[in-house]
Design a protein around this motif. Structure first.
Motif, PDB file in Angstrom:
ATOM      1  N   MET A  24       7.095   5.417  14.689  1.00  0.00           N
ATOM      2  CA  MET A  24       8.027   6.657  13.795  1.00  0.00           C
ATOM      3  C   MET A  24       8.729   5.615  14.137  1.00  0.00           C
ATOM      4  O   MET A  24       9.633   6.519  13.744  1.00  0.00           O
ATOM      5  N   ALA A  25       8.926   4.477  14.437  1.00  0.00           N
ATOM      6  CA  ALA A  25      10.129   3.591  14.727  1.00  0.00           C
ATOM      7  C   ALA A  25      10.802   2.237  14.498  1.00  0.00           C
ATOM      8  O   ALA A  25      11.204   2.383  14.235  1.00  0.00           O
ATOM      9  N   VAL A  26       9.292   0.994  13.658  1.00  0.00           N
ATOM     10  CA  VAL A  26       9.653   0.716  12.908  1.00  0.00           C
ATOM     11  C   VAL A  26      10.199   0.766  12.298  1.00  0.00           C
ATOM     12  O   VAL A  26      11.376  -0.662  11.246  1.00  0.00           O
ATOM     13  N   VAL A  44       1.768  -0.364  20.977  1.00  0.00           N
ATOM     14  CA  VAL A  44       0.995   0.915  20.494  1.00  0.00           C
ATOM     15  C   VAL A  44       2.155   1.910  19.374  1.00  0.00           C
ATOM     16  O   VAL A  44       3.414   1.978  19.667  1.00  0.00           O
ATOM     17  N   ILE A  45       2.261   1.182  17.835  1.00  0.00           N
ATOM     18  CA  ILE A  45       2.624   1.839  16.728  1.00  0.00           C
ATOM     19  C   ILE A  45       2.381   2.733  16.628  1.00  0.00           C
ATOM     20  O   ILE A  45       0.888   2.007  15.971  1.00  0.00           O
ATOM     21  N   VAL A  46       2.581   4.051  15.398  1.00  0.00           N
ATOM     22  CA  VAL A  46       2.079   4.810  14.609  1.00  0.00           C
ATOM     23  C   VAL A  46       4.057   4.496  13.897  1.00  0.00           C
ATOM     24  O   VAL A  46       4.452   4.677  13.980  1.00  0.00           O
ATOM     25  N   GLU A  47       2.945   4.245  12.499  1.00  0.00           N
ATOM     26  CA  GLU A  47       4.234   4.708  11.474  1.00  0.00           C
ATOM     27  C   GLU A  47       3.524   4.995  10.139  1.00  0.00           C
ATOM     28  O   GLU A  47       2.840   4.440   9.456  1.00  0.00           O
ATOM     29  N   LEU A  48       4.449   5.547   8.898  1.00  0.00           N
ATOM     30  CA  LEU A  48       4.510   5.697   7.563  1.00  0.00           C
ATOM     31  C   LEU A  48       4.395   4.540   6.912  1.00  0.00           C
ATOM     32  O   LEU A  48       5.035   3.243   7.377  1.00  0.00           O
ATOM     33  N   THR A  49       2.776   4.358   6.463  1.00  0.00           N
ATOM     34  CA  THR A  49       2.649   2.630   5.873  1.00  0.00           C
ATOM     35  C   THR A  49       2.115   3.090   4.009  1.00  0.00           C
ATOM     36  O   THR A  49       1.639   3.823   3.627  1.00  0.00           O
ATOM     37  N   LYS A  50       2.819   2.332   3.370  1.00  0.00           N
ATOM     38  CA  LYS A  50       2.425   2.213   1.588  1.00  0.00           C
ATOM     39  C   LYS A  50       1.211   2.326   1.826  1.00  0.00           C
ATOM     40  O   LYS A  50       0.138   1.584   2.143  1.00  0.00           O
ATOM     41  N   SER A  51       0.777   3.544   0.949  1.00  0.00           N
ATOM     42  CA  SER A  51      -0.491   3.169  -0.366  1.00  0.00           C
ATOM     43  C   SER A  51      -0.439   3.117  -0.877  1.00  0.00           C
ATOM     44  O   SER A  51       0.688   4.018  -1.749  1.00  0.00           O
ATOM     45  N   ASP A  52      -1.401   3.258  -1.887  1.00  0.00           N
ATOM     46  CA  ASP A  52      -1.356   4.216  -3.649  1.00  0.00           C
ATOM     47  C   ASP A  52      -2.167   5.184  -3.134  1.00  0.00           C
ATOM     48  O   ASP A  52      -2.674   5.233  -4.841  1.00  0.00           O
ATOM     49  N   SER A  53      -2.173   5.638  -2.511  1.00  0.00           N
ATOM     50  CA  SER A  53      -3.070   6.618  -2.543  1.00  0.00           C
ATOM     51  C   SER A  53      -2.006   7.756  -3.056  1.00  0.00           C
ATOM     52  O   SER A  53      -1.261   8.056  -3.310  1.00  0.00           O
ATOM     53  N   VAL A  54      -2.531   8.918  -3.056  1.00  0.00           N
ATOM     54  CA  VAL A  54      -2.165   9.923  -4.291  1.00  0.00           C
ATOM     55  C   VAL A  54      -1.325  10.738  -3.343  1.00  0.00           C
ATOM     56  O   VAL A  54       0.306  11.680  -3.619  1.00  0.00           O
ATOM     57  N   LEU A  55      -1.563  11.264  -1.932  1.00  0.00           N
ATOM     58  CA  LEU A  55      -1.451  12.063  -0.749  1.00  0.00           C
ATOM     59  C   LEU A  55      -0.046  10.957  -0.570  1.00  0.00           C
ATOM     60  O   LEU A  55       0.552  11.379  -0.283  1.00  0.00           O
ATOM     61  N   PHE A  56       0.017   9.778  -0.183  1.00  0.00           N
ATOM     62  CA  PHE A  56       1.519   9.113  -0.046  1.00  0.00           C
ATOM     63  C   PHE A  56       2.340   8.926  -1.015  1.00  0.00           C
ATOM     64  O   PHE A  56       3.426   9.654  -0.373  1.00  0.00           O
ATOM     65  N   LYS A  57       2.173   9.291  -2.461  1.00  0.00           N
ATOM     66  CA  LYS A  57       2.873   8.906  -2.968  1.00  0.00           C
ATOM     67  C   LYS A  57       4.221  10.577  -3.577  1.00  0.00           C
ATOM     68  O   LYS A  57       4.709  11.098  -3.235  1.00  0.00           O
ATOM     69  N   LEU A  58       2.853  11.836  -3.041  1.00  0.00           N
ATOM     70  CA  LEU A  58       3.787  13.968  -2.645  1.00  0.00           C
ATOM     71  C   LEU A  58       4.437  13.232  -1.855  1.00  0.00           C
ATOM     72  O   LEU A  58       5.151  13.791  -1.930  1.00  0.00           O
TER      73      LEU A  58
END
Length: 217
Positions: A110-112, A136-150
């Motif tokens: 959660m750094a980038v 090694v990276i973990v990051e919130l990344t954009k998608s078209d999923s409903v869960l991402f939008k929520l």
């Protein structure tokens, strides 16, 4: 990361607030992150980027660790947690930091999203990673999923309310959704040229990605 003052204010209750507002999901991701890292490298010299209060370094527990974070208040808490570890703190930004030696692994949990300039930040960090080392990276990344939008709605509308109750810093939490950039997996991968992508996985819930990259020798 120009919003250092926000993290300075949140530092005293940052760990508690993060656990509550993420419903423990971030802790679950952190454990998975560590487990995946240990499959590839169990020890060595570590650089943890945006190290916050030191939770990641405490669990990874490498023989030598550099913790990079521009927040003095976050570093103060991390120092108390890691008193018995071989740790050096670097209070600086990814884009222009200097690391005293080459490292075996760079972790960015959660750094980038906090980099003012992703290309500059990752290019500068790359200078300090040994050939065949891991990024090694973990990051919130954009998608078209409903869960991402929520989840974006939750972070912009609900998190400030809950975080504000816990920390007393409602206004600081209101700024968080503006700080979270809509990064894509592709943008991160573009900045990992010269690396072999060992693993790329969408995490559950599908609002973040894990990327394990090994630098070409």
């Amino acid at each position: 990361m120009k919003n250092v003052e926000i993290y300075e204010k949140l530092a005293p209750k940052y760990d508690l607030a993060t656990k509550v507002v993420s419903f423990g999901i971030e802790e679950f991701w952190r454990k998975l992150f560590v487990r995946e890292i240990k499959k590839h490298i169990k020890d060595g010299v570590l650089l943890d980027v945006a190290s916050a209060t030191g939770d990641m370094a405490k669990v990874l527990d490498f023989k030598k660790m550099y913790l990079l974070d521009p927040s003095s208040e976050m570093n103060k808490i991390a120092k108390n947690k890691l008193k018995d570890k071989n740790v050096e703190f670097i209070e600086d930004f990814a884009e222009n930091c200097e690391i005293p030696q080459k490292v075996d692994i760079i972790t960015a949990f959660m750094a980038v999203r906090n980099f003012d300039n992703m290309e500059m930040g990752m290019k500068n960090l790359d200078k300090y990673l040994k050939p065949n080392g891991y990024f090694v990276i973990v990051e919130l990344t954009k998608s078209d999923s409903v869960l991402f939008k929520l989840s974006m709605f939750y972070m912009s509308k609900i998190v400030p309310f809950i975080g504000g109750i816990i920390t007393g810093e409602y206004e600081s939490y209101k700024k968080f959704d503006k700080m979270i950039k809509n990064i894509t997996d592709e943008e991160i991968l573009e900045n990992l040229q010269g690396y072999e992508i060992i693993k790329k996985k969408r995490l559950f819930p599908p609002i973040a990605s894990l990327i394990i990259a090994r630098k070409n020798g």
